[in-house]
Design a protein around this motif. Structure first.
Motif, mmCIF file in Angstrom:
data_model
loop_
_atom_site.group_PDB
_atom_site.id
_atom_site.type_symbol
_atom_site.label_atom_id
_atom_site.label_comp_id
_atom_site.label_asym_id
_atom_site.label_seq_id
_atom_site.Cartn_x
_atom_site.Cartn_y
_atom_site.Cartn_z
ATOM 1 N N LYS A 279 0.795 -1.231 -0.136
ATOM 2 C CA LYS A 279 0.061 0.072 -0.090
ATOM 3 C C LYS A 279 0.930 1.495 -0.090
ATOM 4 C CE LYS A 279 -4.226 -1.679 2.293
ATOM 5 N NZ LYS A 279 -5.076 -1.834 3.504
ATOM 6 N N ARG A 280 2.029 1.208 0.764
ATOM 7 C CA ARG A 280 2.722 2.507 0.727
ATOM 8 C C ARG A 280 3.423 2.650 -0.509
ATOM 9 N NH1 ARG A 280 8.029 2.850 4.801
ATOM 10 N NH2 ARG A 280 8.290 5.176 4.463
ATOM 11 N N VAL A 281 3.888 1.394 -1.047
ATOM 12 C CA VAL A 281 4.615 1.944 -2.354
ATOM 13 C C VAL A 281 3.617 2.092 -3.232
ATOM 14 C CG1 VAL A 281 5.466 0.331 -4.254
ATOM 15 C CG2 VAL A 281 6.329 -0.355 -2.037
ATOM 16 N N GLU A 282 2.399 1.787 -3.478
ATOM 17 C CA GLU A 282 1.364 2.067 -4.543
ATOM 18 C C GLU A 282 1.020 3.659 -4.283
ATOM 19 O OE1 GLU A 282 -2.235 -0.217 -6.269
ATOM 20 O OE2 GLU A 282 -2.562 0.287 -4.440
ATOM 21 N N GLU A 283 1.140 4.050 -3.140
ATOM 22 C CA GLU A 283 0.700 5.505 -2.689
ATOM 23 C C GLU A 283 2.018 6.567 -3.436
ATOM 24 O OE1 GLU A 283 -0.045 5.878 1.455
ATOM 25 O OE2 GLU A 283 -2.231 4.942 1.126
ATOM 26 N N GLU A 284 3.121 5.861 -2.963
ATOM 27 C CA GLU A 284 4.355 6.536 -3.355
ATOM 28 C C GLU A 284 4.481 6.803 -4.914
ATOM 29 O OE1 GLU A 284 7.755 8.768 -3.068
ATOM 30 O OE2 GLU A 284 6.430 8.405 -1.448
ATOM 31 N N VAL A 285 4.214 5.679 -5.747
ATOM 32 C CA VAL A 285 4.682 5.694 -7.069
ATOM 33 C C VAL A 285 3.597 6.847 -7.709
ATOM 34 C CG1 VAL A 285 5.728 3.392 -6.890
ATOM 35 C CG2 VAL A 285 3.328 3.926 -7.656
ATOM 36 N N SER A 286 2.824 7.040 -7.247
ATOM 37 C CA SER A 286 1.551 7.872 -8.043
ATOM 38 C C SER A 286 2.291 9.211 -8.084
ATOM 39 C CB SER A 286 0.465 8.012 -7.274
ATOM 40 O OG SER A 286 0.427 8.940 -6.098
ATOM 41 N N ASN A 287 3.534 9.561 -7.484
ATOM 42 C CA ASN A 287 4.327 10.906 -7.478
ATOM 43 C C ASN A 287 5.388 10.873 -8.820
ATOM 44 O OD1 ASN A 287 3.048 12.028 -5.147
ATOM 45 N ND2 ASN A 287 4.247 10.782 -4.088
ATOM 46 N N TYR A 288 5.382 9.551 -9.398
ATOM 47 C CA TYR A 288 6.352 9.580 -10.428
ATOM 48 C C TYR A 288 5.930 9.195 -11.761
ATOM 49 C CZ TYR A 288 9.712 8.444 -6.535
ATOM 50 O OH TYR A 288 10.473 8.698 -5.467
ATOM 51 N N ASP A 289 6.421 10.331 -12.651
ATOM 52 C CA ASP A 289 5.868 10.103 -14.422
ATOM 53 C C ASP A 289 6.868 9.116 -14.790
ATOM 54 O OD1 ASP A 289 4.853 10.728 -16.454
ATOM 55 O OD2 ASP A 289 6.014 12.593 -16.829
ATOM 56 N N LEU A 290 6.751 7.812 -14.446
ATOM 57 C CA LEU A 290 7.482 6.822 -15.373
ATOM 58 C C LEU A 290 6.669 5.749 -15.806
ATOM 59 C CD1 LEU A 290 10.302 6.251 -12.284
ATOM 60 C CD2 LEU A 290 10.636 7.568 -14.471
ATOM 61 N N ASP A 291 7.046 5.126 -16.871
ATOM 62 C CA ASP A 291 6.141 4.076 -17.336
ATOM 63 C C ASP A 291 7.098 2.634 -17.128
ATOM 64 O OD1 ASP A 291 4.671 2.381 -18.911
ATOM 65 O OD2 ASP A 291 5.069 3.170 -20.795
ATOM 66 N N LEU A 292 6.611 2.086 -16.077
ATOM 67 C CA LEU A 292 7.311 0.825 -15.689
ATOM 68 C C LEU A 292 6.430 -0.221 -14.944
ATOM 69 C CD1 LEU A 292 8.560 0.903 -12.700
ATOM 70 C CD2 LEU A 292 10.223 2.555 -13.663
ATOM 71 N N LYS A 293 6.958 -1.336 -14.644
ATOM 72 C CA LYS A 293 6.244 -2.188 -13.934
ATOM 73 C C LYS A 293 6.950 -2.592 -12.733
ATOM 74 C CE LYS A 293 3.772 -6.644 -14.550
ATOM 75 N NZ LYS A 293 3.190 -7.545 -15.756
ATOM 76 N N LEU A 294 6.516 -2.773 -11.592
ATOM 77 C CA LEU A 294 7.105 -2.561 -10.302
ATOM 78 C C LEU A 294 6.393 -3.818 -9.438
ATOM 79 C CD1 LEU A 294 8.053 0.670 -8.143
ATOM 80 C CD2 LEU A 294 7.418 -1.776 -6.994
ATOM 81 N N ALA A 295 7.402 -4.578 -8.984
ATOM 82 C CA ALA A 295 7.028 -5.913 -8.149
ATOM 83 C C ALA A 295 7.198 -5.651 -6.709
ATOM 84 C CB ALA A 295 7.317 -7.232 -8.720
ATOM 85 N N VAL A 296 6.310 -5.925 -6.032
ATOM 86 C CA VAL A 296 6.301 -6.002 -4.378
ATOM 87 C C VAL A 296 6.021 -7.445 -3.862
ATOM 88 C CG1 VAL A 296 5.750 -5.081 -2.337
ATOM 89 C CG2 VAL A 296 5.743 -3.635 -4.201
ATOM 90 N N MET A 297 7.058 -8.085 -3.365
ATOM 91 C CA MET A 297 7.103 -9.699 -3.136
ATOM 92 C C MET A 297 7.255 -9.778 -1.778
ATOM 93 S SD MET A 297 5.777 -10.899 -5.958
ATOM 94 C CE MET A 297 5.598 -10.371 -7.871
ATOM 95 N N GLY A 298 6.482 -10.727 -1.202
ATOM 96 C CA GLY A 298 6.803 -10.919 0.236
ATOM 97 C C GLY A 298 7.646 -12.195 0.609
#
Length: 351
Positions: A279-298
């Motif tokens: 959730k923290r990552v998803e909120e943070e990435v909205s501030n970036y103008d980048l076109d990429l795929k980001l994985a968050v794994m546990g």
């Protein structure tokens, strides 16, 4: 494809129809007369990715407020009109880039003509809106209740009224809270007219149920090549409408750009608080103008493998985490530093 063959309509500084990109729309929930609050909300919506904003005009004061609001925003402003044709005229005189009316509830043909005359003079598009809850008695009797066929007939009747007045700078909106009925109405009307269509599931509900209904309904409609502007209607902060709409368009491959976050659903191997981290990552990435795929794994066992298709990723284990680039582990860090290391990578990511 229907979208490619619709008429092109200019709304302020945006263009829809004729194969142009699908625009995201939302609606303010402030009192339009309160210019400061309305502008603040529109600015937040602009930042979230809203392309076109609609505001209600229930009073003379609201129509006058349009002039000041327009000066302070960067996206087209649409006036939502019910019942009083004079407010439609005032809104256009005060800078509305488009007006939304239901010709069935603003009076007789003389009043509709008065509105159309001003729109024609200023070349302001009219969105003709019909909802399942606003069908005329004769339509309800003909079809024995609310049906897709009845909604389409009602909408085309309204369109014809304006076309017969010599104006075809129109956008059509036909909405129902019934998802499958909405899908059918759009399939039917796409065969009957070539005006751009504004698509949405009306009264969809809260962020939870409304997101599900809108995703299914809009997904089924847009994937057929139908729809030129969309709104996700949620009983919540309008910013959530815009973020949800963006995700729907990205998922369908209809909009590029922005960081797509993928994350695993957690399991017994998960040894970090992945839900909070994602959730923290998803909120943070909205501030970036980048076109990429980001994985968050546990899980550091399967995480790197599952993140192979991502451009960038992190995976957490007990007390330790890894940074992954293009499927390869490039760094091991203490668990508590995972987020900061990811943020540093994003800060220095080359577009």
């Amino acid at each position: 494809m229907y979208r490619d063959n619709t008429k092109v309509v200019k709304i302020g500084n945006k263009v829809i129809g004729g194969g142009n990109p699908i625009m995201i729309q939302s609606m303010t929930n402030t009192h339009t007369e309160d210019v400061v609050k309305t502008v603040a909300q529109i600015k937040a919506l602009e930042k979230a990715g809203c392309d076109i904003i609609r505001a209600t005009v229930p009073t003379h004061e609201a129509a006058l407020a349009f002039k000041e609001i327009k000066k302070q925003i960067n996206i087209p402003l649409v006036a939502d009109i019910h019942f009083d044709y004079r407010l439609a005229i005032e809104a256009m005189e005060n800078g509305a880039d488009k007006i939304r009316i239901n010709p069935g509830n603003i009076g007789g043909k003389d009043k509709i003509k008065a509105v159309v005359d001003v729109a024609k003079e200023r070349n302001i598009p009219i969105r003709v809106g019909v909802n399942s809850g606003s069908l005329e008695k004769d339509i309800l009797e003909k079809y024995h209740g609310v049906t897709a066929e009845g909604i389409v007939e009602s909408a085309l009747d309204k369109v014809k009224i304006i076309e017969d007045l010599g104006y075809d700078n129109l956008v059509v909106s036909i909405k129902s809270s019934d998802v499958l009925m909405s899908v059918k109405t759009h399939e039917l009307i796409s065969k009957e007219c070539n005006h751009p269509l504004h698509v949405g599931i009306t009264e969809a509900g809260t962020a939870f149920s409304g997101t599900i209904k809108s995703s299914i309904g809009l997904g089924l409609i847009l994937n057929q090549g139908i729809g030129d502007t969309i709104r996700v209607s949620l009983t919540d902060d309008p910013v959530k409408e815009v973020l949800t709409a963006k995700q729907i368009l990205r998922t369908l491959g209809l909009r590029k750009g922005g960081i797509e976050v993928v994350s695993c659903p957690t399991c017994g191997r998960t040894q970090i608080d992945l839900i909070s981290l994602a959730k923290r990552v998803e909120e943070e990435v909205s501030n970036y103008d980048l076109d990429l795929k980001l994985a968050v794994m546990g899980c550091v066992v399967n995480g790197p493998g599952e993140a192979k298709e991502a451009d960038l990723g992190i995976a957490g284990g007990k007390g330790v985490g890894v940074l992954i680039k293009h499927g390869e582990i490039v760094k091991k860090v203490p668990e508590e530093q995972l987020f900061d290391v990811l943020k540093e990578e994003l800060d220095n990511w080359e577009k």
